[in-house]
Motif scaffolding. Structure first.
Motif, PDB file in Angstrom:
ATOM      1  N   ALA C 110       0.830  -1.206   0.000  1.00  0.00           N
ATOM      2  CA  ALA C 110       0.000   0.000   0.000  1.00  0.00           C
ATOM      3  C   ALA C 110       0.865   1.256   0.000  1.00  0.00           C
ATOM      4  CB  ALA C 110      -0.931   0.001   1.219  1.00  0.00           C
ATOM      5  N   LEU C 111       1.975   1.230   0.738  1.00  0.00           N
ATOM      6  CA  LEU C 111       2.851   2.406   0.768  1.00  0.00           C
ATOM      7  C   LEU C 111       3.479   2.630  -0.611  1.00  0.00           C
ATOM      8  CD1 LEU C 111       4.628   2.001   4.227  1.00  0.00           C
ATOM      9  CD2 LEU C 111       2.709   3.472   3.639  1.00  0.00           C
ATOM     10  N   LEU C 112       3.930   1.537  -1.224  1.00  0.00           N
ATOM     11  CA  LEU C 112       4.512   1.663  -2.567  1.00  0.00           C
ATOM     12  C   LEU C 112       3.457   2.153  -3.551  1.00  0.00           C
ATOM     13  CD1 LEU C 112       6.544  -1.651  -2.724  1.00  0.00           C
ATOM     14  CD2 LEU C 112       7.481   0.644  -2.639  1.00  0.00           C
ATOM     15  N   PHE C 113       2.253   1.643  -3.392  1.00  0.00           N
ATOM     16  CA  PHE C 113       1.151   2.015  -4.277  1.00  0.00           C
ATOM     17  C   PHE C 113       0.830   3.504  -4.142  1.00  0.00           C
ATOM     18  CE2 PHE C 113      -3.470   2.224  -5.132  1.00  0.00           C
ATOM     19  CZ  PHE C 113      -3.487   1.671  -6.391  1.00  0.00           C
ATOM     20  N   ALA C 114       0.867   3.991  -2.892  1.00  0.00           N
ATOM     21  CA  ALA C 114       0.608   5.425  -2.676  1.00  0.00           C
ATOM     22  C   ALA C 114       1.672   6.259  -3.373  1.00  0.00           C
ATOM     23  CB  ALA C 114       0.580   5.726  -1.179  1.00  0.00           C
ATOM     24  N   GLY C 115       2.919   5.809  -3.285  1.00  0.00           N
ATOM     25  CA  GLY C 115       3.990   6.575  -3.904  1.00  0.00           C
ATOM     26  C   GLY C 115       3.973   6.484  -5.414  1.00  0.00           C
ATOM     27  N   ARG C 116       3.686   5.299  -5.934  1.00  0.00           N
ATOM     28  CA  ARG C 116       3.761   5.107  -7.376  1.00  0.00           C
ATOM     29  C   ARG C 116       2.468   5.550  -8.067  1.00  0.00           C
ATOM     30  NH1 ARG C 116       2.818   4.692 -11.690  1.00  0.00           N
ATOM     31  NH2 ARG C 116       3.539   3.423 -13.412  1.00  0.00           N
ATOM     32  N   ALA C 117       1.341   4.981  -7.657  1.00  0.00           N
ATOM     33  CA  ALA C 117       0.090   5.229  -8.369  1.00  0.00           C
ATOM     34  C   ALA C 117      -0.692   6.399  -7.784  1.00  0.00           C
ATOM     35  CB  ALA C 117      -0.770   3.964  -8.356  1.00  0.00           C
ATOM     36  N   GLY C 118      -0.713   6.502  -6.437  1.00  0.00           N
ATOM     37  CA  GLY C 118      -1.499   7.558  -5.814  1.00  0.00           C
ATOM     38  C   GLY C 118      -1.042   8.944  -6.230  1.00  0.00           C
ATOM     39  N   SER C 119       0.275   9.171  -6.169  1.00  0.00           N
ATOM     40  CA  SER C 119       0.763  10.493  -6.529  1.00  0.00           C
ATOM     41  C   SER C 119       0.500  10.768  -8.004  1.00  0.00           C
ATOM     42  CB  SER C 119       2.255  10.594  -6.231  1.00  0.00           C
ATOM     43  OG  SER C 119       2.944   9.591  -6.928  1.00  0.00           O
ATOM     44  N   ALA C 120       0.619   9.743  -8.847  1.00  0.00           N
ATOM     45  CA  ALA C 120       0.370   9.944 -10.279  1.00  0.00           C
ATOM     46  C   ALA C 120      -1.097  10.283 -10.530  1.00  0.00           C
ATOM     47  CB  ALA C 120       0.763   8.686 -11.056  1.00  0.00           C
ATOM     48  N   LEU C 121      -1.996   9.634  -9.779  1.00  0.00           N
ATOM     49  CA  LEU C 121      -3.431   9.941  -9.941  1.00  0.00           C
ATOM     50  C   LEU C 121      -3.713  11.384  -9.567  1.00  0.00           C
ATOM     51  CD1 LEU C 121      -5.364   6.866  -8.502  1.00  0.00           C
ATOM     52  CD2 LEU C 121      -5.126   7.563 -10.863  1.00  0.00           C
ATOM     53  N   ARG C 147     -16.806  10.039 -14.945  1.00  0.00           N
ATOM     54  CA  ARG C 147     -15.971   9.713 -16.091  1.00  0.00           C
ATOM     55  C   ARG C 147     -14.486   9.628 -15.727  1.00  0.00           C
ATOM     56  NH1 ARG C 147     -16.622   8.753 -21.771  1.00  0.00           N
ATOM     57  NH2 ARG C 147     -14.476   8.746 -22.451  1.00  0.00           N
ATOM     58  N   ILE C 148     -14.037  10.526 -14.851  1.00  0.00           N
ATOM     59  CA  ILE C 148     -12.609  10.590 -14.535  1.00  0.00           C
ATOM     60  C   ILE C 148     -12.333   9.937 -13.172  1.00  0.00           C
ATOM     61  CG2 ILE C 148     -10.671  12.165 -14.086  1.00  0.00           C
ATOM     62  CD1 ILE C 148     -11.502  12.256 -16.953  1.00  0.00           C
ATOM     63  N   VAL C 149     -13.110  10.330 -12.171  1.00  0.00           N
ATOM     64  CA  VAL C 149     -12.783   9.909 -10.806  1.00  0.00           C
ATOM     65  C   VAL C 149     -13.172   8.449 -10.560  1.00  0.00           C
ATOM     66  CG1 VAL C 149     -13.280  10.337  -8.376  1.00  0.00           C
ATOM     67  CG2 VAL C 149     -12.885  12.249  -9.906  1.00  0.00           C
ATOM     68  N   ALA C 150     -14.387   8.066 -10.951  1.00  0.00           N
ATOM     69  CA  ALA C 150     -14.877   6.721 -10.609  1.00  0.00           C
ATOM     70  C   ALA C 150     -13.973   5.601 -11.140  1.00  0.00           C
ATOM     71  CB  ALA C 150     -16.312   6.554 -11.093  1.00  0.00           C
ATOM     72  N   PRO C 151     -13.580   5.596 -12.423  1.00  0.00           N
ATOM     73  CA  PRO C 151     -12.738   4.482 -12.875  1.00  0.00           C
ATOM     74  C   PRO C 151     -11.416   4.398 -12.132  1.00  0.00           C
ATOM     75  CG  PRO C 151     -13.335   5.901 -14.730  1.00  0.00           C
ATOM     76  CD  PRO C 151     -13.898   6.527 -13.514  1.00  0.00           C
ATOM     77  N   ARG C 152     -10.860   5.551 -11.746  1.00  0.00           N
ATOM     78  CA  ARG C 152      -9.578   5.543 -11.034  1.00  0.00           C
ATOM     79  C   ARG C 152      -9.752   4.998  -9.621  1.00  0.00           C
ATOM     80  NH1 ARG C 152      -9.368   8.983 -14.998  1.00  0.00           N
ATOM     81  NH2 ARG C 152      -7.386   9.476 -15.979  1.00  0.00           N
ATOM     82  N   LEU C 153     -10.855   5.401  -8.988  1.00  0.00           N
ATOM     83  CA  LEU C 153     -11.141   4.927  -7.637  1.00  0.00           C
ATOM     84  C   LEU C 153     -11.286   3.402  -7.627  1.00  0.00           C
ATOM     85  CD1 LEU C 153     -11.740   6.378  -4.944  1.00  0.00           C
ATOM     86  CD2 LEU C 153     -14.136   6.252  -5.507  1.00  0.00           C
ATOM     87  N   TRP C 154     -12.077   2.890  -8.553  1.00  0.00           N
ATOM     88  CA  TRP C 154     -12.324   1.448  -8.578  1.00  0.00           C
ATOM     89  C   TRP C 154     -11.100   0.671  -9.022  1.00  0.00           C
ATOM     90  CZ3 TRP C 154     -15.834  -0.582  -5.790  1.00  0.00           C
ATOM     91  CH2 TRP C 154     -16.988   0.147  -5.496  1.00  0.00           C
ATOM     92  N   ALA C 155     -10.320   1.258  -9.913  1.00  0.00           N
ATOM     93  CA  ALA C 155      -9.105   0.561 -10.345  1.00  0.00           C
ATOM     94  C   ALA C 155      -8.149   0.412  -9.172  1.00  0.00           C
ATOM     95  CB  ALA C 155      -8.441   1.321 -11.490  1.00  0.00           C
ATOM     96  N   TRP C 220      -8.844   6.801  -2.784  1.00  0.00           N
ATOM     97  CA  TRP C 220      -9.782   7.859  -2.413  1.00  0.00           C
ATOM     98  C   TRP C 220      -9.022   9.150  -2.091  1.00  0.00           C
ATOM     99  CZ3 TRP C 220     -12.825   7.824   2.854  1.00  0.00           C
ATOM    100  CH2 TRP C 220     -13.728   8.880   2.876  1.00  0.00           C
ATOM    101  N   ILE C 221      -7.993   9.028  -1.255  1.00  0.00           N
ATOM    102  CA  ILE C 221      -7.202  10.212  -0.916  1.00  0.00           C
ATOM    103  C   ILE C 221      -6.592  10.798  -2.192  1.00  0.00           C
ATOM    104  CG2 ILE C 221      -5.099  10.984   0.243  1.00  0.00           C
ATOM    105  CD1 ILE C 221      -5.788   9.093   2.531  1.00  0.00           C
ATOM    106  N   ALA C 222      -6.080   9.929  -3.057  1.00  0.00           N
ATOM    107  CA  ALA C 222      -5.397  10.420  -4.260  1.00  0.00           C
ATOM    108  C   ALA C 222      -6.358  11.176  -5.176  1.00  0.00           C
ATOM    109  CB  ALA C 222      -4.756   9.258  -5.013  1.00  0.00           C
ATOM    110  N   VAL C 223      -7.520  10.600  -5.464  1.00  0.00           N
ATOM    111  CA  VAL C 223      -8.432  11.293  -6.386  1.00  0.00           C
ATOM    112  C   VAL C 223      -9.011  12.541  -5.730  1.00  0.00           C
ATOM    113  CG1 VAL C 223      -9.012   9.288  -7.779  1.00  0.00           C
ATOM    114  CG2 VAL C 223     -10.408   9.816  -5.807  1.00  0.00           C
ATOM    115  N   PHE C 224      -9.244  12.477  -4.419  1.00  0.00           N
ATOM    116  CA  PHE C 224      -9.787  13.674  -3.769  1.00  0.00           C
ATOM    117  C   PHE C 224      -8.780  14.814  -3.793  1.00  0.00           C
ATOM    118  CE2 PHE C 224     -10.232  16.299   0.082  1.00  0.00           C
ATOM    119  CZ  PHE C 224     -11.408  16.924  -0.268  1.00  0.00           C
ATOM    120  N   GLN C 225      -7.524  14.505  -3.473  1.00  0.00           N
ATOM    121  CA  GLN C 225      -6.505  15.554  -3.500  1.00  0.00           C
ATOM    122  C   GLN C 225      -6.379  16.154  -4.895  1.00  0.00           C
ATOM    123  OE1 GLN C 225      -5.130  16.998  -1.066  1.00  0.00           O
ATOM    124  NE2 GLN C 225      -5.581  15.600   0.607  1.00  0.00           N
ATOM    125  N   GLY C 226      -6.498  15.298  -5.916  1.00  0.00           N
ATOM    126  CA  GLY C 226      -6.409  15.804  -7.286  1.00  0.00           C
ATOM    127  C   GLY C 226      -7.612  16.652  -7.644  1.00  0.00           C
TER     128      GLY C 226
END
Lengths: 306, 154, 266
Positions: C110-121, C147-155, C220-226
């Motif tokens: 999860a930490l790696l995911f936050a750094g790799r994918a979360g920040s990119a989102l 259109r933008i947020v939902a697919p990223r959240l579910w992915a 959720w945090i990633a898409v909300f921050q974006g």
């Protein structure tokens, strides 16, 4: 507000009184009673600042209406209020009889399908090609077969002269091309209303001319109602049928371009003729200059002492 | 279009690999076996002390795993531990009535398990029967205590 | 007005103001989750989700698997030196697999995911906001939340458990590589000590449940921050940092709560 014949311009003073200004020769009739958009008593504040303090507008159907004003007067904000992206603190906006801010989210999105908007930055979807950008509204709002979508997209791209650029990505386009593609996308669904946010800002003379021509031609050919927000006076006045000038959160003047050109009110004249300083101040409100400088020096000395 | 298919293929592989990983974790790591739940043979045994025996500890016979501990509860009648074991159904009707159960330890500090050994009685244990002859867990502290007290006496 | 901004009273004023801001942000985040997360997926929505699965899942696979391999190897090495002191090096498989399944795989992935994918989102959605793409989508009559947020959240929600499983598998294999092939533990003991002590529901599934929670929270945090950032380049860089910081803290904090709930009473 009274019915205004096309020959007259009306100036709305700060006290709210209407005054006759000037007249122009015979031209196209502007009937403000046949308005697609009615804005009544619109107020909007952002933080502590009041951006609009009671604005009334009528945007005539099938005409090009320009909203002009010095930068920072919230012209883009006005478009966002009309498009329902912002909610006013008072007043109402009606489009074709629908009260925009009383609609549910679903109804609002349905209404927006009848509207096109050209953003200052173009706002093309950066992960889609030019073709797919223009096809986007068609794909999400219609069930047309692919072949027909292709035909419509090519027609729209042809009308902005970019049929050959359809495979490019938005990052590969120049600023003028971006805006033309965005225009093609905005008209993809043949909307009733199209709003242009600063269409001429930051364009070289050639693409400026191209855009002026395009806006005029699209309006003539498709009979769309157009709303242009701009501070490029010369270009805007050449295409607009009717002009509103907004300053200090109020409608300062309105009328046909010819009428405004002959306007005698010093504030309007300053804006229309682009004089650097006049009744509309060049400076942001600030305390006395000399006092401000001395004050700064004092506080710097104080800081050094402490 | 071709790019989209590649992408879908990649995502499909990713999801499949995830499920395969799950299967690996299930079979190889946690040792899940797909035997029928009703195809087992349940025996009980009462111990006066079970040490650190817990549910899912293994039950062996001559060192071969033949089942596992299902549950451990206190028998309120005798105040001892009642252990329910689930054994391989192939042992049904094979274990003599005088089978003994002992709680053993693998290695010096290893986990504890139950070891069964059969006797010579012609009668056999049926499903749900209780093993009478049991040997409780060897608790290290008690052993040391005994050793120390014996040592100091002599 | 100005009197409330100075002195001790000012501190209280700003404390109150920032707590109101925080609570309002939580409210906005909750509304975003409800508006984006709930809805019937369309055929097109599934296509968009697949695209995002590639972006956040497949592209994170390499970093997650390599980290998993190394963590498994280190665990085996460290565990061996401790266990060999008790003569219990046979229990290495159990130690490696339980540490990975219960804690390390869900948390580190999860930490790696936050750094790799979360920040990119966050950066991607923020850039869309800054270039008015979200606004123009709204004006076209398409809800960017769907259109933008939902697919990223579910992915994110689906990807992280898959990545976590991959992390565990590779880590256990890495532990075997060090323990069995290098340090010479008997291979049968490595696997059997694992099999007799790892419970599928209690250990494997609890790890997966943890990673589902982490996947939802991090994306959720990633898409909300974006979605909520100030649309300038500075705003984007700040929001990207916030995504990594907040999601790391959330993962570690929630890990404690979940562990207490799942394993606390044993």
């Amino acid at each position: 507000m009274t019915d205004l014949p096309g020959q007259t311009a009306t100036r709305t003073g700060a006290d709210g009184q209407d005054a006759q200004a000037s007249s122009r020769g015979a031209a196209g009739e502007i009937n403000l009673d046949d308005a697609l958009i009615r804005v009544e008593g619109l107020r909007f504040t952002r933080g502590e600042r009041e951006i609009f303090s009671g604005i009334d507008l009528k945007i005539p159907r099938g005409k090009i209406t320009a909203i002009m004003g010095p930068s920072g007067t919230g012209k883009t904000t006005l478009l966002k209020l009309i498009g329902g992206q912002l909610t006013p603190s008072a007043g109402r906006v009606e489009i074709a009889g629908l009260h925009v801010h009383g609609l549910s989210r679903r109804e609002l999105f349905r209404m927006r399908r009848r509207m096109g908007m050209l953003f200052q930055s173009g706002a093309l979807f950066s992960d889609l090609s030019v073709f797919e950008n223009v096809a986007f509204p068609l794909r999400v709002h219609t069930d047309l077969p692919d072949a027909m979508i292709r035909d419509i997209v090519l027609i729209k791209l042809e009308s902005v002269g970019l049929r050959g650029a359809r495979e490019l990505m938005p990052a590969e386009l120049s600023g003028g091309m971006t805006r033309r593609v965005a225009l093609a996308r905005a008209i993809a669904l043949d909307p009733d209303l199209i709003m242009y946010d600063e269409p001429f800002a930051g364009q070289d003379p050639i693409s400026m001319g191209v855009l002026v021509n395009l806006i005029r031609r699209l309006n003539d050919a498709l009979g769309m109602t157009a709303l242009v927000v701009s501070h490029d006076i010369k270009e805007t006045l050449t295409i607009a049928d009717y002009v509103y000038v907004i300053a200090d959160g109020k409608v300062m003047a309105q009328g046909t371009p010819e009428a405004l050109n002959a306007e005698s009110d010093p504030r309007v004249a300053q804006f229309i003729h682009g004089k650097p300083d006049g009744p509309v101040p060049f400076h942001y409100p600030a305390p006395d200059f000399a006092g401000d400088i001395l004050d700064g020096r004092e506080s710097a000395t104080r800081r050094r002492e402490s | 279009m071709k790019r989209t298919r590649m992408l879908e293929f990649g995502v499909g592989l990713f999801i499949l690999a995830g499920f395969l990983g799950m299967v690996f974790l299930g079979l190889r790591v946690s040792g899940v076996t797909f035997q029928q739940a009703d195809d087992t043979f349940v025996l009980n045994a009462n111990f006066s002390g079970i040490g650190s025996l817990k549910a899912r500890s293994k039950v062996t016979m001559a060192g071969v795993a033949v089942g596992s501990v299902e549950k451990i509860e206190l028998d309120p009648k005798w105040f001892d531990a009642r252990v329910t074991m689930k054994l391989d159904s192939s042992l049904r009707g094979k274990l003599s009535k005088d089978t003994t159960a002992a709680i053993l330890t693998s290695g010096l500090l290893g986990e504890q398990y139950i070891g069964l050994s059969t006797g010579g009685d012609p009668d056999v244990l049926e499903d749900g029967d209780t093993i009478r002859d049991t040997q409780s867990a060897l608790v290290l502290e008690e052993l040391i205590q005994q050793f120390v007290s014996n040592f100091s006496k002599s | 007005m100005s009197g409330l901004n100075r002195g001790p009273l000012g501190a209280i004023t700003s404390l109150g103001r920032s707590s109101i801001d925080v609570i309002a942000a939580i409210g906005r985040a909750g509304m975003l989750l409800v508006q984006a997360g709930i809805g019937i997926p369309s055929r097109e929505g599934i296509g968009l989700w697949v695209r995002q699965m590639h972006f956040v899942g497949v592209l994170s696979l390499a970093i997650v698997l390599v980290s998993g391999l190394f963590i498994g190897m280190v665990l085996a090495l460290q565990g061996y030196t401790i266990l060999v002191g008790f003569g219990a090096e046979e229990a290495l498989g159990q130690m490696v697999s339980l540490s990975l399944l219960r804690e390390l795989a869900p948390v580190v992935a999860a930490l790696l995911f936050a750094g790799r994918a979360g920040s990119a989102l966050t950066a991607e959605i923020g850039l869309m906001k800054a270039t008015e793409q979200l606004t123009s989508m709204e004006m076209i009559g398409v809800d960017p939340l769907k259109r933008i947020v939902a697919p990223r959240l579910w992915a994110g929600f689906v990807s992280l458990p898959l990545l976590t499983i991959g992390f565990s598998v590779v880590g256990i294999w890495g532990g075997k590589l060090v323990g069995v092939d290098w340090l010479g533990i008997y291979e049968g003991a490595y696997w059997s000590s694992m099999q007799s002590n790892v419970d599928f529901i209690g250990d494997v599934m609890n790890g997966v449940i943890k990673s589902l929670v982490f996947g939802l929270v991090v994306s959720w945090i990633a898409v909300f921050q974006g979605y909520d950032l100030i649309p300038t380049s500075e705003g984007i860089s700040r929001a990207t940092t916030r995504t990594v910081v907040y999601s790391s803290l959330a993962v570690l904090g929630l890990d404690f709560v979940l562990t207490a709930v799942m394993f606390g009473e044993i």
